[in-house]
Motif scaffolding. Structure first.
Motif, PDB file in Angstrom:
ATOM      1  N   ARG A 163      23.630  -4.749 -43.346  1.00 34.06           N
ATOM      2  CA  ARG A 163      22.414  -5.156 -43.614  1.00 34.06           C
ATOM      3  C   ARG A 163      21.556  -5.139 -44.911  1.00 34.06           C
ATOM      4  O   ARG A 163      21.367  -5.821 -45.531  1.00 34.06           O
ATOM      5  CB  ARG A 163      21.460  -4.414 -42.433  1.00 34.06           C
ATOM      6  CG  ARG A 163      19.797  -4.816 -42.703  1.00 34.06           C
ATOM      7  CD  ARG A 163      19.520  -6.005 -42.099  1.00 34.06           C
ATOM      8  NE  ARG A 163      18.210  -6.053 -41.717  1.00 34.06           N
ATOM      9  CZ  ARG A 163      17.323  -7.212 -41.305  1.00 34.06           C
ATOM     10  NH1 ARG A 163      18.038  -8.360 -41.367  1.00 34.06           N
ATOM     11  NH2 ARG A 163      16.093  -6.934 -40.966  1.00 34.06           N
ATOM     12  N   GLU A 167      21.556  -8.454 -46.866  1.00 34.63           N
ATOM     13  CA  GLU A 167      20.138  -9.227 -46.859  1.00 34.63           C
ATOM     14  C   GLU A 167      19.190  -8.165 -47.898  1.00 34.63           C
ATOM     15  O   GLU A 167      18.133  -8.478 -47.710  1.00 34.63           O
ATOM     16  CB  GLU A 167      19.722  -9.193 -45.626  1.00 34.63           C
ATOM     17  CG  GLU A 167      20.126 -10.559 -44.803  1.00 34.63           C
ATOM     18  CD  GLU A 167      20.609  -9.792 -43.292  1.00 34.63           C
ATOM     19  OE1 GLU A 167      21.025  -8.623 -42.906  1.00 34.63           O
ATOM     20  OE2 GLU A 167      21.072 -11.033 -42.661  1.00 34.63           O
ATOM     21  N   TYR A 175      15.803  -5.546 -35.741  1.00 38.87           N
ATOM     22  CA  TYR A 175      17.421  -6.215 -36.253  1.00 38.87           C
ATOM     23  C   TYR A 175      18.312  -5.587 -35.439  1.00 38.87           C
ATOM     24  O   TYR A 175      19.300  -6.364 -35.064  1.00 38.87           O
ATOM     25  CB  TYR A 175      17.409  -5.609 -37.703  1.00 38.87           C
ATOM     26  CG  TYR A 175      18.862  -5.599 -38.136  1.00 38.87           C
ATOM     27  CD1 TYR A 175      19.746  -6.938 -38.298  1.00 38.87           C
ATOM     28  CD2 TYR A 175      19.510  -4.694 -38.462  1.00 38.87           C
ATOM     29  CE1 TYR A 175      20.984  -7.027 -38.546  1.00 38.87           C
ATOM     30  CE2 TYR A 175      20.940  -4.700 -38.847  1.00 38.87           C
ATOM     31  CZ  TYR A 175      21.759  -5.626 -38.751  1.00 38.87           C
ATOM     32  OH  TYR A 175      22.917  -5.662 -39.286  1.00 38.87           O
ATOM     33  N   TYR A 179      20.990  -7.606 -32.966  1.00 42.79           N
ATOM     34  CA  TYR A 179      22.385  -7.448 -33.324  1.00 42.79           C
ATOM     35  C   TYR A 179      23.124  -6.974 -31.803  1.00 42.79           C
ATOM     36  O   TYR A 179      24.048  -7.752 -31.623  1.00 42.79           O
ATOM     37  CB  TYR A 179      22.760  -6.256 -34.199  1.00 42.79           C
ATOM     38  CG  TYR A 179      24.373  -6.345 -34.651  1.00 42.79           C
ATOM     39  CD1 TYR A 179      24.597  -7.092 -35.775  1.00 42.79           C
ATOM     40  CD2 TYR A 179      25.048  -5.312 -33.993  1.00 42.79           C
ATOM     41  CE1 TYR A 179      25.824  -7.120 -36.154  1.00 42.79           C
ATOM     42  CE2 TYR A 179      26.368  -5.331 -34.269  1.00 42.79           C
ATOM     43  CZ  TYR A 179      26.650  -6.103 -35.689  1.00 42.79           C
ATOM     44  OH  TYR A 179      28.182  -5.925 -35.903  1.00 42.79           O
ATOM     45  N   ALA A 182      22.860 -10.336 -29.573  1.00 44.62           N
ATOM     46  CA  ALA A 182      23.707 -11.453 -30.206  1.00 44.62           C
ATOM     47  C   ALA A 182      25.359 -11.355 -30.412  1.00 44.62           C
ATOM     48  O   ALA A 182      25.769 -12.233 -30.274  1.00 44.62           O
ATOM     49  CB  ALA A 182      23.210 -11.962 -31.538  1.00 44.62           C
TER      50      ALA A 182
END
Lengths: 191, 191
Positions: A163, A167, A175, A179, A182
């Motif tokens: 991360r 990003e 987040y 994660y 997903a």
């Protein structure tokens, strides 16, 4: 002769400072001088009580107890992961991510430090995760033969380390929840 | 007055040495002295040509071209990933993994280095991956709304970084293929 030992409170403070410094300057940049200065203790005390930097770092890791994953039991794997994330506050996750980056190279050069980190930090997490995953298998949420079962720690470390690199954002609960939903649960074929 | 410049061959050698040293001693441990000694060049040449350590490291990263992912087009996402892994030899992957661990902390302290690493190493990989994933979406292999689509680089970095930490084993083609089949493709819901 009585030796001045640190009180448990002072010891906790000192370990927390080591973890902070590890995240700030990395293992190579971490000096006994900096630890002594920030904790306002003498270097003699540090060396007398811990012997060396690797030992002090190992003890700090041991003290820096991760969330006790094994205690979590919500009844579903998704619930267990979400609860695990809920129990880790954002500040703590950012520190863990920084600490892990601070140690990433050092452990490849210091077999003792790798050993300590694995025994103190990685194995308890893996044992906790393993328990949580075995319960999910027992409930029929995950197939016992799913090859992703052995790769959950890898996925989670990726989430923590990648991360900030990709990003330039800190790891936070939102987040990590995304994660898990997903990536981790779909890889496991879990609902 | 003619300045002695390095030949392209010597330059390539030098960049490769920087990548090797980065994996061996980490960014903090990397000195211009060590680079000069191992490449048998003068420190004056290094400073004249690259100005500073961060610039030399950034140039070495730029030179250390990753596998050209965007060129890969086998007709299936699984085939594309496997081809990507096939084109990266084991030795190269171990070096990349070591280099990434060597840089992990340094980039959080050096915004310029993070910038360079992101521009030179992460963004091209992400652009390549993105192309490959968009083709899979166009073919109907992956749902356009799948939230794992934005997390593939995170999963892959996890695979690279976690293996040596958790299992004390180097990253190799067999492991990465297993990881892609067990984690990345199922998370994407791809066949």
């Amino acid at each position: 002769m009585a030796r001045s030992r640190l009180t448990p409170e002072r010891e906790s403070e000192l370990y927390a400072t080591v973890i902070d410094l590890l995240g700030e300057v990395g293992y190579d940049g971490l000096t006994m001088d900096a630890i002594a200065a920030r904790t306002r203790s003498s270097k003699a005390t540090l060396y007398r009580q811990w012997g060396s930097k690797p030992e002090l770092v190992a003890q700090s890791l041991r003290h820096h107890k991760p969330v006790r994953i094994a205690e979590i039991d919500t009844g579903t794997l998704r619930g267990d992961f979400h609860e695990m994330i809920r129990r880790s506050d954002d500040c703590r996750m950012e520190k863990d991510s920084a600490m892990m980056r601070g140690l990433a190279h050092a452990v490849s050069e210091n077999p003792e430090l790798l050993q300590a980190m694995r025994a103190l930090l990685i194995e308890p997490e893996m044992t906790g995760l393993d328990l949580l995953l075995r319960r999910a298998v027992a409930r029929g949420e995950v197939d016992a033969g799913n090859p992703a079962l052995g790769l959950v720690p890898h996925m989670m470390i990726g989430a923590l380390v990648a991360r900030p690199l990709i990003e330039d954002l800190p790891v936070d609960q939102a987040y990590l929840t995304t994660y898990v939903d997903a990536v981790v649960l779909p890889a496991l074929g879990a609902p």
